[in-house]
Motif scaffolding. Structure first.
Motif, PDB file in Angstrom:
ATOM      1  N   GLY A 246       1.742 123.145 -32.959  1.00  0.00           N
ATOM      2  CA  GLY A 246       1.021 122.265 -33.703  1.00  0.00           C
ATOM      3  C   GLY A 246       1.920 121.099 -34.313  1.00  0.00           C
TER       4      GLY A 246
ATOM      5  N   PRO B 107      -7.816 115.318 -30.599  1.00  0.00           N
ATOM      6  CA  PRO B 107      -6.474 115.724 -30.376  1.00  0.00           C
ATOM      7  C   PRO B 107      -5.716 116.080 -31.473  1.00  0.00           C
ATOM      8  CG  PRO B 107      -7.079 114.167 -28.607  1.00  0.00           C
ATOM      9  CD  PRO B 107      -8.187 114.162 -29.587  1.00  0.00           C
ATOM     10  N   SER B 108      -5.663 115.179 -32.614  1.00  0.00           N
ATOM     11  CA  SER B 108      -5.007 115.120 -33.730  1.00  0.00           C
ATOM     12  C   SER B 108      -5.715 116.167 -34.829  1.00  0.00           C
ATOM     13  CB  SER B 108      -4.999 113.843 -34.488  1.00  0.00           C
ATOM     14  OG  SER B 108      -4.735 112.805 -33.715  1.00  0.00           O
TER      15      SER B 108
ATOM     16  N   PHE C 113     -12.178 110.770 -28.792  1.00  0.00           N
ATOM     17  CA  PHE C 113     -11.817 112.023 -27.886  1.00  0.00           C
ATOM     18  C   PHE C 113     -10.412 111.864 -27.417  1.00  0.00           C
ATOM     19  CE2 PHE C 113     -16.292 112.973 -27.396  1.00  0.00           C
ATOM     20  CZ  PHE C 113     -16.292 114.313 -27.184  1.00  0.00           C
ATOM     21  N   GLN C 114      -9.915 110.513 -27.683  1.00  0.00           N
ATOM     22  CA  GLN C 114      -8.324 110.532 -27.362  1.00  0.00           C
ATOM     23  C   GLN C 114      -7.435 110.698 -28.614  1.00  0.00           C
ATOM     24  OE1 GLN C 114      -6.749 110.216 -24.313  1.00  0.00           O
ATOM     25  NE2 GLN C 114      -8.737 110.673 -23.362  1.00  0.00           N
ATOM     26  N   ALA C 115      -8.011 110.218 -29.840  1.00  0.00           N
ATOM     27  CA  ALA C 115      -7.169 110.269 -30.931  1.00  0.00           C
ATOM     28  C   ALA C 115      -7.661 111.265 -31.982  1.00  0.00           C
ATOM     29  CB  ALA C 115      -7.088 108.717 -31.485  1.00  0.00           C
TER      30      ALA C 115
ATOM     31  N   ASP D  23      -4.401 110.088 -40.002  1.00  0.00           N
ATOM     32  CA  ASP D  23      -3.903 108.997 -40.082  1.00  0.00           C
ATOM     33  C   ASP D  23      -4.828 107.713 -39.458  1.00  0.00           C
ATOM     34  OD1 ASP D  23      -2.002 107.164 -39.913  1.00  0.00           O
ATOM     35  OD2 ASP D  23      -1.088 107.515 -38.316  1.00  0.00           O
TER      36      ASP D  23
ATOM     37  N   GLY E 212      -3.782 104.967 -38.612  1.00  0.00           N
ATOM     38  CA  GLY E 212      -2.974 104.150 -37.866  1.00  0.00           C
ATOM     39  C   GLY E 212      -3.552 104.430 -36.271  1.00  0.00           C
ATOM     40  N   ALA E 213      -3.599 105.609 -35.814  1.00  0.00           N
ATOM     41  CA  ALA E 213      -3.968 105.736 -34.285  1.00  0.00           C
ATOM     42  C   ALA E 213      -5.317 105.062 -34.084  1.00  0.00           C
ATOM     43  CB  ALA E 213      -3.779 107.310 -34.104  1.00  0.00           C
TER      44      ALA E 213
ATOM     45  N   THR F  98      -5.924 121.462 -34.179  1.00  0.00           N
ATOM     46  CA  THR F  98      -5.540 122.661 -34.968  1.00  0.00           C
ATOM     47  C   THR F  98      -6.259 123.260 -35.968  1.00  0.00           C
ATOM     48  OG1 THR F  98      -3.355 121.688 -34.500  1.00  0.00           O
ATOM     49  CG2 THR F  98      -3.405 123.860 -35.653  1.00  0.00           C
TER      50      THR F  98
ATOM     51  N   GLU G 124      -6.698 102.764 -35.853  1.00  0.00           N
ATOM     52  CA  GLU G 124      -6.522 101.220 -35.774  1.00  0.00           C
ATOM     53  C   GLU G 124      -5.914 101.016 -34.290  1.00  0.00           C
ATOM     54  OE1 GLU G 124      -3.523  99.822 -38.342  1.00  0.00           O
ATOM     55  OE2 GLU G 124      -4.476  97.974 -38.402  1.00  0.00           O
ATOM     56  N   ALA G 125      -4.777 101.410 -33.948  1.00  0.00           N
ATOM     57  CA  ALA G 125      -4.214 101.202 -32.671  1.00  0.00           C
ATOM     58  C   ALA G 125      -5.228 100.997 -31.524  1.00  0.00           C
ATOM     59  CB  ALA G 125      -3.083 101.814 -32.460  1.00  0.00           C
ATOM     60  N   LEU G 126      -6.081 102.207 -31.465  1.00  0.00           N
ATOM     61  CA  LEU G 126      -7.042 102.070 -30.318  1.00  0.00           C
ATOM     62  C   LEU G 126      -8.062 101.115 -30.456  1.00  0.00           C
ATOM     63  CD1 LEU G 126      -7.180 105.952 -29.186  1.00  0.00           C
ATOM     64  CD2 LEU G 126      -5.723 104.118 -28.425  1.00  0.00           C
ATOM     65  N   GLN G 127      -8.530 101.054 -31.718  1.00  0.00           N
ATOM     66  CA  GLN G 127      -9.574  99.834 -31.834  1.00  0.00           C
ATOM     67  C   GLN G 127      -9.048  98.458 -31.459  1.00  0.00           C
ATOM     68  OE1 GLN G 127     -10.563 100.145 -36.023  1.00  0.00           O
ATOM     69  NE2 GLN G 127     -12.310 101.143 -35.630  1.00  0.00           N
ATOM     70  N   ALA G 128      -7.739  98.224 -31.995  1.00  0.00           N
ATOM     71  CA  ALA G 128      -7.216  96.886 -31.426  1.00  0.00           C
ATOM     72  C   ALA G 128      -6.978  96.788 -30.183  1.00  0.00           C
ATOM     73  CB  ALA G 128      -5.601  96.966 -32.221  1.00  0.00           C
TER      74      ALA G 128
END
Lengths: 290, 262
Positions: free
Chosen positions: A290, A211-212, A206-208, A187, A189-190, A215, A192-196
């Protein structure tokens, strides 16, 4: 067909939006390009198959005799297995050597593939770098693992070193594709959120990203581990990399002992089943979390 | 009050002939709560994303905190971005991580790359996160995974993440568009509270005119990439709404007078 016509009549009569259908036959599907290509391919394959069977050169093979001979061989192999040239414990040890080869190459391959996979994912890297890496790995993937091992054997000599390098090479290319595709499915979105929020590339990865897709990464890596186990058995024979594959090679080509081949096959089979069970359990657990 | 954000003659063009923004011009004072309303596709989201340069404006200038955002180099841009929090319609959380991990992501921009990669946060940062999550009513949920939360809870985590940046301004891109009226009210109340009590400037894209009228200090109406209304909610007339949403919307939108009365 009648029903179809009735349907059109009814709908054209009652529904003011539908103009009367000009053609009497209502087709259920449109003939588009993909359908034509698919149909042609299927037809060609059928023709080729029939042609191949008709034009085989069967020489003087007696089908009955050949079938019976094969069955006898299978019977001897699997119903009367024995170990002659090594003990049970030695066999177990050799199985673990093969497993070790598979594990090592998957580990190396996985580590390198994470980095290259990040660079190959279009949403995390530039288009040019992504295309370059994807092109490179698809070339590597197109050449079979055995061939890579033999190519590296030129430099490293036939043996375990060539096997490790060659198998790692192919694992990397396979896992880069798997990883980068699971990164790309992420996705947006996640990210984009961290970039912003002003996070940098490594932090986002490593944070988005990881982890996503963990699995997917684990299940792809495990699949590659199973493939590498099968390849490692073959490499033991083809490249002299040791392990149970080499014993099998000796039993079949040197001692001509079909019963021992049966015993070794059982060893490999049991291990493959264990891996499968373990893998299924792992996936189930990942799904729960998951 | 000094202007924290000035958007001067900003235009944005996608491709050859799609003009998303045309000469947009407005300013926002420190601590103000400003709503941007307009029909879908009017350029509201593009405008917000131009401010923190998630989208690069084609021309014009955007002055935030006395610096032109459009001129910044990569590193300076990251520093400015840490001062601008962003809240999204679809929350944009990392689903597999816990509430507190997601909230702490707001701190990444101020951390060294390595500490951020490993997810190492100091005790102070964690306590700050707890304080903010507590204020947003999420104290009981901090170890829950983000995908187990309801929409309203997710949005509150999104707000917590933005607040942990210690921002001067929050950009909210349709924060309540996917929420039920109850959760939407909770979110809007929190935003209003953040604006009045913490003094953080808030710029929010909204679809709901009634919500915009109720909460904002000022309303900016956008239609077809242009600012067509910029003023207090009190002065927003039926004609203005027609100008913003086009004449077709007239029947759909409630009686403005009625809202003002309530």
């Amino acid at each position: 067909m009648e029903a179809n016509e009735q349907m059109t009549n009814v709908s054209s009569a009652t529904d003011p939006f539908l103009k009367p259908y000009p053609d009497k036959r209502l087709k259920s599907r449109a003939w588009n390009k993909s359908l034509v290509v698919m149909r042609t391919t299927l037809l060609l394959l059928t023709v080729l198959t029939v042609y191949a069977f008709v034009s085989f050169d069967y020489k003087e093979v007696d089908f009955k005799e050949a079938a019976l001979g094969t069955l006898t061989n299978i019977k001897v192999m699997f119903l009367e297995p024995h170990l002659k040239h090594f003990t049970f414990l030695q066999a177990v040890h050799q199985v673990f050597v093969t497993l070790g080869l598979a594990f090592l190459t998957t580990l190396f391959g996985g580590l390198i593939a994470v980095l290259l996979g990040l660079l190959a994912a279009e949403n995390l890297s530039s288009r040019r770098v992504s295309l370059l890496i994807k092109g490179l790995v698809s070339f590597i993937r197109a050449v079979p693992t055995v061939l890579w091992v033999l190519i590296f054997a030129v430099a490293a000599g036939l043996g375990s070193v060539a096997a490790v390098i060659g198998m790692t090479f192919h694992s990397v290319s396979y896992l880069v594709k798997a990883y980068s595709e699971s990164f790309e499915e992420l996705d947006r979105g996640a990210i984009e959120a961290l970039q912003a929020s002003g996070a940098n590339w490594w932090q986002i990865v490593f944070q988005a990203v990881i982890p996503s897709s963990l699995t997917y990464m684990i299940s792809w890596t495990f699949l590659r581990f199973e493939i590498n186990f099968a390849v490692a058995v073959a490499m033991g024979a083809a490249a002299g990399a040791g392990g149970i594959g080499f014993d099998m090679f000796m039993a079949s080509n040197f001692y001509l002992d079909i019963r021992e081949i049966g015993a070794i096959t059982y060893f490999i089979l049991i291990l493959a089943i264990l891996l499968e069970v373990f893998g299924a359990g792992l996936k189930k657990k990942l799904k729960v979390n998951g | 009050m000094a202007a924290l954000l000035e958007v001067n003659h900003v235009s944005k063009q996608f491709g050859k002939d799609t003009k998303a923004l045309k000469d947009v011009h407005f300013s926002v004072a420190e601590g103000e709560f400003v709503s941007i309303i307009g029909p879908s596709g009017a350029g509201k989201s593009t405008l917000l994303r131009c401010i923190n340069r998630m989208v690069d404006a084609t021309s014009g200038e955007i002055i935030f905190d006395n610096r032109n955002v459009l001129d910044l180099k990569k590193k300076e841009l990251k520093t400015i971005r840490t001062k601008i929090g962003m809240v999204f319609q679809h929350y944009n959380l990392v689903n597999r991580l816990s509430v507190i991990e997601n909230a702490l992501h707001g701190k990444l921009g101020n951390k060294s790359a390595l500490a951020g990669v490993l997810g190492l946060y100091s005790i102070d940062e964690k306590e700050e996160a707890m304080k903010i999550l507590n204020a947003l009513g999420l104290a009981d949920l901090i170890y829950k995974r983000a995908d187990q939360l309801s929409g309203g809870q997710k949005q509150r985590v999104g707000i917590a993440r933005a607040l942990l940046q210690n921002p001067r301004m929050l950009l909210c891109d349709e924060p309540i568009a996917s929420l039920d009226p109850g959760s939407a009210k909770v979110i809007m109340d929190h935003l209003k509270n953040i604006s009045t009590n913490w003094g953080i400037t808030i710029l929010v894209n909204l679809h709901q005119v009634d919500v915009a009228l109720k909460y904002s200090d000022r309303i900016i109406g956008i239609n077809n990439g242009q600012v067509v209304y910029n003023g207090s909610p009190k002065n927003l007339t039926k004609d203005d709404i027609q100008l913003i949403y086009g004449s077709e919307a007239e029947d759909l939108i409630f009686d403005v007078g009625g809202i003002h009365a309530s």
